[in-house]
Design a protein around this motif. Structure first.
Motif, short mmCIF file in Angstrom:
data_model
loop_
_atom_site.label_atom_id
_atom_site.label_comp_id
_atom_site.label_asym_id
_atom_site.label_seq_id
_atom_site.Cartn_x
_atom_site.Cartn_y
_atom_site.Cartn_z
N ARG A 21 0.83 -1.21 0.00
CA ARG A 21 0.00 0.00 0.00
C ARG A 21 0.86 1.25 0.00
NH1 ARG A 21 -5.35 -1.53 1.77
NH2 ARG A 21 -5.58 -3.60 0.88
N LEU A 22 1.95 1.24 0.77
CA LEU A 22 2.87 2.38 0.76
C LEU A 22 3.50 2.55 -0.62
CD1 LEU A 22 4.60 1.91 4.24
CD2 LEU A 22 3.12 3.83 3.57
N GLY A 23 3.80 1.44 -1.28
CA GLY A 23 4.36 1.50 -2.64
C GLY A 23 3.38 2.11 -3.63
N ALA A 24 2.11 1.74 -3.51
CA ALA A 24 1.09 2.31 -4.38
C ALA A 24 0.94 3.82 -4.13
CB ALA A 24 -0.24 1.59 -4.17
N LEU A 25 0.98 4.21 -2.87
CA LEU A 25 0.90 5.63 -2.53
C LEU A 25 2.11 6.37 -3.09
CD1 LEU A 25 -0.46 7.99 -1.06
CD2 LEU A 25 0.75 7.27 1.01
N SER A 27 3.86 5.72 -5.75
CA SER A 27 3.69 5.91 -7.19
C SER A 27 2.75 7.08 -7.49
CB SER A 27 3.16 4.64 -7.84
OG SER A 27 4.10 3.61 -7.72
N ARG A 28 1.68 7.17 -6.76
CA ARG A 28 0.70 8.23 -6.98
C ARG A 28 1.26 9.60 -6.59
NH1 ARG A 28 -3.16 9.82 -10.24
NH2 ARG A 28 -4.49 11.31 -9.19
N ARG A 75 -9.11 -1.86 9.94
CA ARG A 75 -8.74 -1.67 8.53
C ARG A 75 -7.47 -0.84 8.45
NH1 ARG A 75 -14.81 -1.24 6.89
NH2 ARG A 75 -14.72 0.69 8.08
N LEU A 76 -6.70 -1.10 7.38
CA LEU A 76 -5.45 -0.37 7.18
C LEU A 76 -5.71 1.08 6.80
CD1 LEU A 76 -3.00 -2.65 5.14
CD2 LEU A 76 -2.80 -1.86 7.49
N TRP A 77 -4.95 1.97 7.41
CA TRP A 77 -5.00 3.40 7.11
C TRP A 77 -3.59 3.92 6.96
CZ3 TRP A 77 -8.81 7.51 7.67
CH2 TRP A 77 -10.12 7.04 7.69
N PHE A 78 -3.46 5.00 6.22
CA PHE A 78 -2.21 5.76 6.18
C PHE A 78 -2.26 6.77 7.32
CE2 PHE A 78 -2.71 4.72 1.59
CZ PHE A 78 -1.58 3.92 1.47
N TRP A 79 -1.07 7.03 7.91
CA TRP A 79 -0.96 7.93 9.07
C TRP A 79 0.19 8.90 8.86
CZ3 TRP A 79 -4.35 7.28 13.18
CH2 TRP A 79 -5.10 6.10 13.16
N THR A 80 0.02 10.12 9.35
CA THR A 80 1.10 11.10 9.34
C THR A 80 2.13 10.76 10.41
OG1 THR A 80 0.06 12.55 10.96
CG2 THR A 80 -0.50 12.94 8.63
N SER A 81 3.26 11.44 10.36
CA SER A 81 4.28 11.20 11.38
C SER A 81 3.85 11.67 12.76
CB SER A 81 5.58 11.91 10.98
OG SER A 81 5.37 13.30 10.87
N ALA A 87 -6.04 8.62 5.30
CA ALA A 87 -7.13 8.00 4.55
C ALA A 87 -6.98 6.49 4.67
CB ALA A 87 -7.09 8.41 3.08
N GLU A 88 -8.06 5.80 4.41
CA GLU A 88 -8.00 4.34 4.40
C GLU A 88 -7.00 3.91 3.31
OE1 GLU A 88 -11.03 0.55 4.11
OE2 GLU A 88 -11.86 2.54 4.53
N ALA A 89 -6.24 2.88 3.57
CA ALA A 89 -5.13 2.50 2.70
C ALA A 89 -5.55 2.01 1.33
CB ALA A 89 -4.26 1.45 3.39
N ASN A 90 -6.80 1.67 1.14
CA ASN A 90 -7.23 1.30 -0.22
C ASN A 90 -7.79 2.50 -0.98
OD1 ASN A 90 -9.65 1.50 1.12
ND2 ASN A 90 -10.47 -0.45 0.41
N HIS A 91 -7.70 3.68 -0.41
CA HIS A 91 -8.10 4.94 -1.05
C HIS A 91 -6.85 5.72 -1.42
CE1 HIS A 91 -12.47 4.96 0.55
NE2 HIS A 91 -11.96 3.75 0.66
N ILE A 92 -6.07 5.17 -2.34
CA ILE A 92 -4.77 5.71 -2.70
C ILE A 92 -4.87 7.14 -3.23
CG2 ILE A 92 -2.76 5.41 -4.22
CD1 ILE A 92 -2.95 3.28 -2.00
N VAL A 93 -5.82 7.39 -4.12
CA VAL A 93 -5.95 8.73 -4.72
C VAL A 93 -6.27 9.77 -3.65
CG1 VAL A 93 -7.28 10.13 -6.36
CG2 VAL A 93 -6.57 7.81 -6.98
N ASP A 94 -7.20 9.45 -2.76
CA ASP A 94 -7.55 10.37 -1.68
C ASP A 94 -6.35 10.63 -0.76
OD1 ASP A 94 -10.15 10.39 -2.65
OD2 ASP A 94 -10.85 8.89 -1.21
#
Length: 114
Positions: A21-25, A27-28, A75-81, A87-94
């Motif tokens: 998921r981090l790799g997909a983020l 790329s975007r 559920r997996l989410w992306f987090w700031t430092s 955002a939820e980790a499957n919402h790459i564009v958001d």
């Protein structure tokens, strides 16, 4: 001095999908002109066009992690430092748009970043 033994702190186990998921983020985020460094548990994101706060941080940057969010059913989410959910980790564009906006990257065709 406080140690992990003193606080019984254990590192959170790595989720098997977090790296992908981090790799997909990553790329975007390149679409916004951001520089990235993907590591095993984190994605360092730098805006090469925005000044940082000081000599130690010459460019605006953040380190994004991907881990379960307990108050969202795990559920997996992306987090700031600083521990804020992105955002939820499957919402790459958001997630990419949120990170790019936070780091003042150009997010439209206007070329202004705003």
């Amino acid at each position: 001095m406080t140690t992990a033994q003193d606080t019984d702190a254990q590192p959170e186990p790595e989720h098997p999908d977090a790296y992908a998921r981090l790799g997909a983020l990553m790329s975007r985020l390149h679409a916004y002109g951001l520089e990235t460094v993907l590591q095993r548990r984190k994605l360092i994101v730098v805006n090469p066009e925005a000044s940082g706060c000081c000599d130690d941080v010459p460019r605006l940057a953040d380190t994004v992690t991907c881990r379960p969010r307990r108050d969202d059913g795990g559920r997996l989410w992306f987090w700031t430092s600083w521990g804020e959910p992105i955002a939820e980790a499957n919402h790459i564009v958001d997630a990419a748009l949120t990170v790019a906006t936070t780091l003042r990257a150009v997010t439209s065709g206007s070329g202004t970043g705003e």
